[in-house]
Design a protein around this motif. Sequence first.
Motif: not given
Length: 304
Positions: A144-146, A194-195, A198, A201-202, A216, A252
């Motif tokens: 999900l987040t990479r 989920d958004s 993400r 994380a960014e 994560r 989002t």
Amino acid sequence: MKILIAEDEPAFRRLLTDVLIKWGYEVVVTKDGAEAWHILNSDDAPKLAILDWMMPGIDGPELCRRIRRRAHGVYTYVMLLTSQQGDKDLVTGMEAGADDYLTKPFRVSELRVRLRTGRRIIDLQNELIAAREFFQEKAARDSLTRLWNHEEILSILSHEMARAEREGKCLGAIMADLDHFKRINDRYGHLAGDSVLRVAAEKMLTQVRAYDSIGRYGGEEFLVILPDCGRQCAMAFAERIRQRISEKEFNTSEGMIPVTMSLGVAVSCREQRLNATDLVKAADKALYAAKGGGRNRVEVAEGG
């Protein structure tokens, strides 16, 4: 493409070099097997090699054997040049690890065709290596987040702990958790949740150094690893992350969502050297103190 020539006869060496340069190869020329072996073990070594069978020092078949015994995965395509005509000799060369052979004197057109085969094999290997690295990277990342996944971030932590102890340096760790994340999911839906993960994380990645690591850890919880970073350094990073998360609402698919984060900091230094498990526990305990203290704040582990 770079190609190695190992040939002790000067006239033949010059002829071969001129032909290969004309075809667009970058040619590395050696006069004996020992010199060729040295170059083949250097950084950015040629992946194509044309080796004379009979050479001073190390002959062609023995050089093939050494190449194939190397442990690393980079493949060198080897062509043996030989005046030997007997089937037994040719079998010996191939069993030594040669990919192909050419008997002297040879036709230039035949050499060109055989080198094309070698180039195709090298190109295929490069594609396979790239694919392997891609899937290894994918397996180590959270889908999900990479960010690094749970197993990989703990592996990185263990590696950095060992390095910090070996070099006598500090290692900082931050356990970070999005505040009231269940409320976000309940109010806006799981796609919006989920958004949020993400985007979080960014935003976190923009606040750390290139050699820091973020994973994560689970759910809405993240683990940040800060090499060569003591108490004040780790606190500063945690505060920067907290401010970056809370400064603006997250954009989002379900609209703008206000988000905050609580963070716990722990440090392992020479004065108080912790193992990986205890460092995570200390950071996690500090995180719960931040939650208990009102959220959207940074707390530091006792003594850390």
